[in-house]
Design a protein around this motif. Sequence first.
Motif, PDB file in Angstrom:
ATOM      1  N   THR B 137       0.806  -1.217   0.000  1.00  0.00           N
ATOM      2  CA  THR B 137       0.000   0.000   0.000  1.00  0.00           C
ATOM      3  C   THR B 137       0.841   1.269   0.000  1.00  0.00           C
ATOM      4  O   THR B 137       0.327   2.352  -0.233  1.00  0.00           O
ATOM      5  CB  THR B 137      -0.895   0.029   1.250  1.00  0.00           C
ATOM      6  N   TRP B 138       2.126   1.122   0.277  1.00  0.00           N
ATOM      7  CA  TRP B 138       2.955   2.312   0.425  1.00  0.00           C
ATOM      8  C   TRP B 138       3.381   2.915  -0.899  1.00  0.00           C
ATOM      9  O   TRP B 138       3.868   4.018  -0.956  1.00  0.00           O
ATOM     10  CB  TRP B 138       4.190   1.967   1.268  1.00  0.00           C
ATOM     11  N   VAL B 139       3.193   2.186  -1.977  1.00  0.00           N
ATOM     12  CA  VAL B 139       3.734   2.667  -3.237  1.00  0.00           C
ATOM     13  C   VAL B 139       2.661   2.690  -4.332  1.00  0.00           C
ATOM     14  O   VAL B 139       1.878   1.757  -4.476  1.00  0.00           O
ATOM     15  CB  VAL B 139       4.955   1.815  -3.675  1.00  0.00           C
ATOM     16  N   ASP B 140       2.579   3.818  -5.050  1.00  0.00           N
ATOM     17  CA  ASP B 140       1.659   3.927  -6.174  1.00  0.00           C
ATOM     18  C   ASP B 140       2.383   4.302  -7.444  1.00  0.00           C
ATOM     19  O   ASP B 140       1.937   4.001  -8.538  1.00  0.00           O
ATOM     20  CB  ASP B 140       0.588   4.993  -5.893  1.00  0.00           C
ATOM     21  N   THR B 160      19.043  -3.196  -1.407  1.00  0.00           N
ATOM     22  CA  THR B 160      18.270  -4.406  -1.151  1.00  0.00           C
ATOM     23  C   THR B 160      16.961  -4.118  -0.424  1.00  0.00           C
ATOM     24  O   THR B 160      16.129  -4.989  -0.297  1.00  0.00           O
ATOM     25  CB  THR B 160      19.068  -5.396  -0.279  1.00  0.00           C
ATOM     26  N   LYS B 161      16.791  -2.876   0.070  1.00  0.00           N
ATOM     27  CA  LYS B 161      15.611  -2.605   0.883  1.00  0.00           C
ATOM     28  C   LYS B 161      14.788  -1.481   0.267  1.00  0.00           C
ATOM     29  O   LYS B 161      15.324  -0.581  -0.380  1.00  0.00           O
ATOM     30  CB  LYS B 161      16.031  -2.209   2.298  1.00  0.00           C
ATOM     31  N   TRP B 162      13.480  -1.549   0.522  1.00  0.00           N
ATOM     32  CA  TRP B 162      12.561  -0.537   0.007  1.00  0.00           C
ATOM     33  C   TRP B 162      12.968   0.863   0.465  1.00  0.00           C
ATOM     34  O   TRP B 162      12.924   1.807  -0.309  1.00  0.00           O
ATOM     35  CB  TRP B 162      11.141  -0.846   0.488  1.00  0.00           C
ATOM     36  N   ASN B 163      13.364   1.016   1.749  1.00  0.00           N
ATOM     37  CA  ASN B 163      13.628   2.374   2.237  1.00  0.00           C
ATOM     38  C   ASN B 163      14.943   2.952   1.720  1.00  0.00           C
ATOM     39  O   ASN B 163      15.251   4.108   1.961  1.00  0.00           O
ATOM     40  CB  ASN B 163      13.547   2.441   3.772  1.00  0.00           C
ATOM     41  N   GLN B 164      15.723   2.138   1.008  1.00  0.00           N
ATOM     42  CA  GLN B 164      16.908   2.702   0.365  1.00  0.00           C
ATOM     43  C   GLN B 164      16.522   3.505  -0.877  1.00  0.00           C
ATOM     44  O   GLN B 164      17.281   4.326  -1.365  1.00  0.00           O
ATOM     45  CB  GLN B 164      17.874   1.584  -0.038  1.00  0.00           C
ATOM     46  N   ARG B 166      13.177   5.101  -1.273  1.00  0.00           N
ATOM     47  CA  ARG B 166      12.542   6.283  -0.694  1.00  0.00           C
ATOM     48  C   ARG B 166      12.456   6.040   0.803  1.00  0.00           C
ATOM     49  O   ARG B 166      11.973   4.988   1.228  1.00  0.00           O
ATOM     50  CB  ARG B 166      11.118   6.461  -1.250  1.00  0.00           C
ATOM     51  N   PRO B 167      12.918   7.010   1.599  1.00  0.00           N
ATOM     52  CA  PRO B 167      12.997   6.791   3.052  1.00  0.00           C
ATOM     53  C   PRO B 167      11.652   6.422   3.671  1.00  0.00           C
ATOM     54  O   PRO B 167      11.615   5.696   4.672  1.00  0.00           O
ATOM     55  CB  PRO B 167      13.469   8.150   3.591  1.00  0.00           C
ATOM     56  N   GLU B 168      10.533   6.903   3.086  1.00  0.00           N
ATOM     57  CA  GLU B 168       9.248   6.607   3.735  1.00  0.00           C
ATOM     58  C   GLU B 168       8.758   5.183   3.448  1.00  0.00           C
ATOM     59  O   GLU B 168       7.803   4.715   4.045  1.00  0.00           O
ATOM     60  CB  GLU B 168       8.188   7.639   3.328  1.00  0.00           C
ATOM     61  N   TRP B 169       9.405   4.500   2.546  1.00  0.00           N
ATOM     62  CA  TRP B 169       9.000   3.120   2.263  1.00  0.00           C
ATOM     63  C   TRP B 169       9.531   2.197   3.345  1.00  0.00           C
ATOM     64  O   TRP B 169      10.481   2.534   4.052  1.00  0.00           O
ATOM     65  CB  TRP B 169       9.496   2.699   0.866  1.00  0.00           C
ATOM     66  N   TYR B 222       6.462  -8.008  -0.552  1.00  0.00           N
ATOM     67  CA  TYR B 222       7.511  -7.022  -0.819  1.00  0.00           C
ATOM     68  C   TYR B 222       8.122  -7.184  -2.211  1.00  0.00           C
ATOM     69  O   TYR B 222       9.237  -6.759  -2.464  1.00  0.00           O
ATOM     70  CB  TYR B 222       8.587  -7.104   0.264  1.00  0.00           C
ATOM     71  N   ALA B 223       7.373  -7.828  -3.094  1.00  0.00           N
ATOM     72  CA  ALA B 223       7.891  -8.080  -4.444  1.00  0.00           C
ATOM     73  C   ALA B 223       7.778  -6.841  -5.324  1.00  0.00           C
ATOM     74  O   ALA B 223       6.926  -5.971  -5.119  1.00  0.00           O
ATOM     75  CB  ALA B 223       7.128  -9.227  -5.076  1.00  0.00           C
ATOM     76  N   LEU B 224       8.684  -6.761  -6.311  1.00  0.00           N
ATOM     77  CA  LEU B 224       8.587  -5.751  -7.357  1.00  0.00           C
ATOM     78  C   LEU B 224       9.116  -6.403  -8.632  1.00  0.00           C
ATOM     79  O   LEU B 224      10.101  -7.126  -8.595  1.00  0.00           O
ATOM     80  CB  LEU B 224       9.424  -4.520  -6.999  1.00  0.00           C
ATOM     81  N   GLY B 225       8.436  -6.176  -9.720  1.00  0.00           N
ATOM     82  CA  GLY B 225       8.904  -6.806 -10.951  1.00  0.00           C
ATOM     83  C   GLY B 225       8.369  -6.098 -12.182  1.00  0.00           C
ATOM     84  O   GLY B 225       7.545  -5.188 -12.075  1.00  0.00           O
ATOM     85  N   TYR B 226       8.864  -6.509 -13.347  1.00  0.00           N
ATOM     86  CA  TYR B 226       8.327  -5.946 -14.587  1.00  0.00           C
ATOM     87  C   TYR B 226       7.936  -7.062 -15.533  1.00  0.00           C
ATOM     88  O   TYR B 226       8.568  -8.122 -15.542  1.00  0.00           O
ATOM     89  CB  TYR B 226       9.319  -4.995 -15.251  1.00  0.00           C
TER      90      TYR B 226
END
Lengths: 303, 350
Positions: B137-140, B160-164, B166-169, B222-226
């Motif tokens: 939900t944190w990312v649009d 390796t981490k979301w908050n690297q 954007r800090p708010e992630w 916590y996945a991200l892909g294309y």
Amino acid sequence: MDKQTAKIVARRKLEDRIFNALGIFCTLVALSTLALLLGDLLVTGLSRIDWQFLTSFPSRKAERSGILSSWVGSLVVMCVTGCTAVPLGIAAGVYMEEYGRKGRINTIIEVNIANLAGVPSIIYGLMALGIFVYYLGLGQSVLAGGLTLAVLILPIVIVSTREALRTVPVQIREAAYALGASKWQVISHHLLRYSLGGISTGVIIAISRAIGETAPLITIGALTFIAFLPTSPLAEPFPEHLTDWLHSPFAVLPIQMFNWTSRPTEDFHRNAAAAGIILIAVTLSLNAVAIFVRHRVRRHIKW
Amino acid sequence: MYSSWRKTLVCVAMIAFAAAEGCSSKTNSSTGSHSGGAGAAAAGDSVIKIDGSSTVFPVTEAVAEEFQAATKIHVTVGIAGTGGGFKKFCRGETDVSNASRPILAEEIALAKENGVEYVELPICFDALTVAVNPQATWVDSITVEELKKIWEPGAQGKITKWNQIRPEWPDQPFVLFGAGSDSGTFDYFTEAVCGKAKASRGDFTASEDDNVLVQGIEGNKYALGYLPFAYYEPNKAKLKALAVDWEKDKIGATLPSAEAIIGGKYNPLSRPLFIYVSKKSAARPEVKQFIEFYLKNVTELATEVKYVPLPPAAYTAISERFAKMKTGSGFGGVPEVGLAVEDILKREPK
């Protein structure tokens, strides 16, 4: 029985039981994987199999598409494969077992044939692309595909022919020679007949391996969308089209299946599962034929 | 016992006969096909041979199906991949080549060597969707710069981490999914995001099968892909697409959609797909008819197989290009990203 012996016996029995359990476990792992796979395929695909599926060409609409061109393709390619690999393989097997002198060259050939059986199929595909498709100019045809798979299964046919010939007892040969039979008579009247069961088992197993091959056929350029069948050899005017089907482009079942699994929508995956069931059914029934033939031939041999 | 042996003998004889038949036809074919060129098909030269990209395949398959139903002319389509397709096409073995990227310099050279001239026809759009799990939900939206930070080769093991990003992630490691290195999708994404084709970090789950990517992203919060847009569309319920913000075009974050792609707003992750037609083949009436049929019906058929067609005006220009047989590529053998349709069509084929 003294205490010591009883202890040893108990330990041996325990070892026995452990190994037994281990064996059952290993078998179950293999079997349950197969059962799960089959079950999954059946659940997904069985409802999709109907007359329409078997008699339709591929289509962009999953519910309208079928496997007509691919199963016919598989069938005609297997025809070419069988007609080439079987006589060549049996002849080579007979030569190596009966005629070939046991020498260094024969050993080298033997080792090579044994190794060929383990070469990855894609290598055969690349070789076929160079030799059959380009050098001999056969193009991306049924003939090129069939010959490729024939080369692929040739080692299996040769090895099983030799194994089968070896099972004929030496007394049979000696008896035949004693009656004045020539070498060829011994081979054709006795050895080949008695080993027919073993040979045909090998041949059928080889064919059922070939029917599932995808990689070498993609390499030589088998197609994915093809919505027409090879020209019938009996087409009018009669003798003119006798060999046309050999030069026809083709698709085969595993390629069609592969293409469907990589589609985005669920309904194509059902098609893929259905095609998979057909492919497994064909392979299993080929194996059943092999068992049946072996059984029948054995029944008639009483020595 | 004797009769059963006779039966088997008859069987063997039949096999032998069939083998002899096979051998005799083998000799026929090797002599016959030298005159007829490589791979003359059974039905003679009337078969239209197409090979190439598996991305373009669904569109061409749909057109081929309808064309064959309408005209009874035989069409075959293979999936050798864009590169594999061009290899055959530039040798003059196929009539039409499906391509998910423009023809490259070495392929142009090969075509020239074999005297193959071709017309380059953009036929529809494909877009890459950057997707996350619906629970993320944190990312649009995400910027191309941020994507680069995640995917560039130097990020391996460091980012390796979301908050690297954007800090708010969240302070959680992300799990990456992407295309396998043999696919055109991989080439295009890396080109568009990292600036160089095939420049990518290696520590992600790669698959040539996009359905695997869908499952992977669906299964991990916590996945991200294309993945290609055509795979996102039917899986909308399982995936959440991110709006992509390209600093260069100053349009702002845009979600992938047919309208955005046609309007040239979803850049740089939308790309044109092409077919290449050999000039020599196009001289055959059935090939000409096929291409005209293709351009006339592709809008409807591409939509049906979940691809995004070009704007109508573009097809008029493309039909004109084909009618005038303007050969050559507008790209000069160098792939580019983020081009609008008008830009592509403005380029004179050379």
